[in-house]
Design a protein around this motif. Sequence first.
Motif, mmCIF file in Angstrom:
data_model
loop_
_atom_site.group_PDB
_atom_site.id
_atom_site.type_symbol
_atom_site.label_atom_id
_atom_site.label_comp_id
_atom_site.label_asym_id
_atom_site.label_seq_id
_atom_site.Cartn_x
_atom_site.Cartn_y
_atom_site.Cartn_z
ATOM 1 N N GLN A 283 36.076 43.030 36.247
ATOM 2 C CA GLN A 283 36.633 42.124 35.244
ATOM 3 C C GLN A 283 37.344 40.934 35.883
ATOM 4 O O GLN A 283 37.275 39.826 35.382
ATOM 5 C CB GLN A 283 37.618 42.851 34.330
ATOM 6 C CG GLN A 283 36.963 43.750 33.317
ATOM 7 C CD GLN A 283 37.991 44.491 32.486
ATOM 8 O OE1 GLN A 283 39.168 44.530 32.810
ATOM 9 N NE2 GLN A 283 37.537 45.098 31.408
ATOM 10 N N GLU A 284 38.047 41.185 36.960
ATOM 11 C CA GLU A 284 38.854 40.125 37.564
ATOM 12 C C GLU A 284 38.175 39.474 38.752
ATOM 13 O O GLU A 284 38.763 38.578 39.366
ATOM 14 C CB GLU A 284 40.226 40.696 37.962
ATOM 15 C CG GLU A 284 41.000 41.189 36.741
ATOM 16 C CD GLU A 284 42.377 41.703 37.091
ATOM 17 O OE1 GLU A 284 42.831 41.509 38.227
ATOM 18 O OE2 GLU A 284 43.005 42.314 36.209
ATOM 19 N N GLY A 285 36.976 39.921 39.101
ATOM 20 C CA GLY A 285 36.247 39.314 40.205
ATOM 21 C C GLY A 285 36.952 39.493 41.535
ATOM 22 O O GLY A 285 36.927 38.602 42.386
ATOM 23 N N LEU A 286 37.610 40.634 41.719
ATOM 24 C CA LEU A 286 38.354 40.903 42.945
ATOM 25 C C LEU A 286 37.539 41.796 43.877
ATOM 26 O O LEU A 286 36.573 42.438 43.470
ATOM 27 C CB LEU A 286 39.681 41.607 42.623
ATOM 28 C CG LEU A 286 40.650 40.846 41.714
ATOM 29 C CD1 LEU A 286 41.809 41.746 41.322
ATOM 30 C CD2 LEU A 286 41.161 39.603 42.418
ATOM 31 N N SER A 287 37.981 41.874 45.103
ATOM 32 C CA SER A 287 37.368 42.802 46.064
ATOM 33 C C SER A 287 38.293 44.008 46.238
ATOM 34 O O SER A 287 39.444 43.991 45.805
ATOM 35 C CB SER A 287 37.160 42.106 47.421
ATOM 36 O OG SER A 287 38.430 41.887 48.031
ATOM 37 N N ASP A 288 37.780 45.059 46.887
ATOM 38 C CA ASP A 288 38.603 46.239 47.169
ATOM 39 C C ASP A 288 39.859 45.860 47.964
ATOM 40 O O ASP A 288 40.917 46.402 47.746
ATOM 41 C CB ASP A 288 37.818 47.288 47.965
ATOM 42 C CG ASP A 288 36.808 48.015 47.098
ATOM 43 O OD1 ASP A 288 36.974 48.011 45.873
ATOM 44 O OD2 ASP A 288 35.858 48.581 47.653
ATOM 45 N N ALA A 289 39.741 44.921 48.868
ATOM 46 C CA ALA A 289 40.874 44.508 49.685
ATOM 47 C C ALA A 289 41.968 43.879 48.825
ATOM 48 O O ALA A 289 43.165 44.017 49.130
ATOM 49 C CB ALA A 289 40.429 43.535 50.769
ATOM 50 N N ASP A 290 41.568 43.209 47.746
ATOM 51 C CA ASP A 290 42.557 42.582 46.870
ATOM 52 C C ASP A 290 43.431 43.624 46.171
ATOM 53 O O ASP A 290 44.602 43.378 45.882
ATOM 54 C CB ASP A 290 41.869 41.706 45.814
ATOM 55 C CG ASP A 290 41.182 40.495 46.422
ATOM 56 O OD1 ASP A 290 41.682 39.996 47.454
ATOM 57 O OD2 ASP A 290 40.146 40.083 45.881
ATOM 58 N N LEU A 291 42.862 44.799 45.868
ATOM 59 C CA LEU A 291 43.623 45.837 45.203
ATOM 60 C C LEU A 291 44.735 46.387 46.079
ATOM 61 O O LEU A 291 45.804 46.717 45.596
ATOM 62 C CB LEU A 291 42.720 47.010 44.776
ATOM 63 C CG LEU A 291 41.910 46.828 43.509
ATOM 64 C CD1 LEU A 291 41.077 48.067 43.253
ATOM 65 C CD2 LEU A 291 42.779 46.526 42.315
ATOM 66 N N GLU B 221 38.185 53.292 36.862
ATOM 67 C CA GLU B 221 39.133 52.304 36.337
ATOM 68 C C GLU B 221 39.323 51.162 37.331
ATOM 69 O O GLU B 221 39.315 49.988 36.953
ATOM 70 C CB GLU B 221 40.472 52.974 36.047
ATOM 71 C CG GLU B 221 41.508 52.046 35.468
ATOM 72 C CD GLU B 221 42.847 52.741 35.224
ATOM 73 O OE1 GLU B 221 43.861 52.026 35.183
ATOM 74 O OE2 GLU B 221 42.870 53.974 35.090
ATOM 75 N N ASP B 222 39.466 51.505 38.608
ATOM 76 C CA ASP B 222 39.619 50.468 39.644
ATOM 77 C C ASP B 222 38.377 49.584 39.716
ATOM 78 O O ASP B 222 38.488 48.361 39.836
ATOM 79 C CB ASP B 222 39.896 51.101 41.011
ATOM 80 C CG ASP B 222 41.251 51.782 41.075
ATOM 81 O OD1 ASP B 222 42.083 51.580 40.161
ATOM 82 O OD2 ASP B 222 41.464 52.545 42.049
ATOM 83 N N ALA B 223 37.194 50.198 39.642
ATOM 84 C CA ALA B 223 35.947 49.433 39.700
ATOM 85 C C ALA B 223 35.841 48.493 38.500
ATOM 86 O O ALA B 223 35.401 47.340 38.634
ATOM 87 C CB ALA B 223 34.754 50.379 39.746
ATOM 88 N N ARG B 224 36.245 48.976 37.321
ATOM 89 C CA ARG B 224 36.218 48.148 36.112
ATOM 90 C C ARG B 224 37.159 46.950 36.258
ATOM 91 O O ARG B 224 36.802 45.816 35.937
ATOM 92 C CB ARG B 224 36.612 48.993 34.898
ATOM 93 C CG ARG B 224 36.498 48.260 33.568
ATOM 94 C CD ARG B 224 36.911 49.132 32.392
ATOM 95 N NE ARG B 224 38.169 49.838 32.581
ATOM 96 C CZ ARG B 224 39.385 49.288 32.488
ATOM 97 N NH1 ARG B 224 39.509 48.002 32.232
ATOM 98 N NH2 ARG B 224 40.472 50.018 32.655
ATOM 99 N N ILE B 225 38.359 47.203 36.797
ATOM 100 C CA ILE B 225 39.333 46.120 36.996
ATOM 101 C C ILE B 225 38.793 45.097 37.993
ATOM 102 O O ILE B 225 38.893 43.892 37.775
ATOM 103 C CB ILE B 225 40.688 46.685 37.473
ATOM 104 C CG1 ILE B 225 41.354 47.476 36.351
ATOM 105 C CG2 ILE B 225 41.606 45.579 37.969
ATOM 106 C CD1 ILE B 225 42.563 48.286 36.786
ATOM 107 N N LEU B 226 38.192 45.585 39.073
ATOM 108 C CA LEU B 226 37.628 44.684 40.080
ATOM 109 C C LEU B 226 36.537 43.813 39.477
ATOM 110 O O LEU B 226 36.476 42.610 39.737
ATOM 111 C CB LEU B 226 37.051 45.487 41.252
ATOM 112 C CG LEU B 226 38.055 46.146 42.186
ATOM 113 C CD1 LEU B 226 37.341 47.051 43.179
ATOM 114 C CD2 LEU B 226 38.867 45.101 42.925
#
Length: 171
Positions: free
Chosen positions: A161-169, A154-159
């Motif tokens: 979709q939103e073009g974020l990095s792990d650090a952004d989460l 789920e986290d990987a899918r959100i990243l």
Amino acid sequence: MNTDMSMVLPSIASRLMATITEPEPVVAIRMLIAACLDQSSSLRLRLPEVKQLFARFIAAIMRERTDALEAIANSVEKQITALSFRPFTPRQVRQILGITNQERLFWTRDGRLHQTGTILNNQRGQKFRVPVYCAERIGWLSQNPDMIAAWRDEDARILTQEGLSDADLSS
């Protein structure tokens, strides 16, 4: 979810005292340990401590100090019950679940990992609070690694979709 708290451990003290009359008391105690571990995932995660508590009783049997056995059996029961409900620290949660600190922080913030409170830690004269997590929930998650995998997916899918990095989460 299997709830350890709703599964009250069997009366350990009376069962310990019953082992004295068994032909093989140590074998009977090992069976009691196995029964406790089968009922409580949080006790399984604390196996060395559980073994140490029961070893006290076995040592008393070997010394044949029957006058002290009932007191020791009651003490073991109280300590096992307390141990089964004692919350886990962040370090223990990471080790048990095989997660990173970043995942722990993110999942705590979004409510997937429930923090049950804090403990006061005194290290080198400095006091600070450490969050703790429900032993029941961590025990359940350790038995259901597919839940952790689903959270990661789920986290990987959100990243993605939103073009974020792990650090952004984690921020």
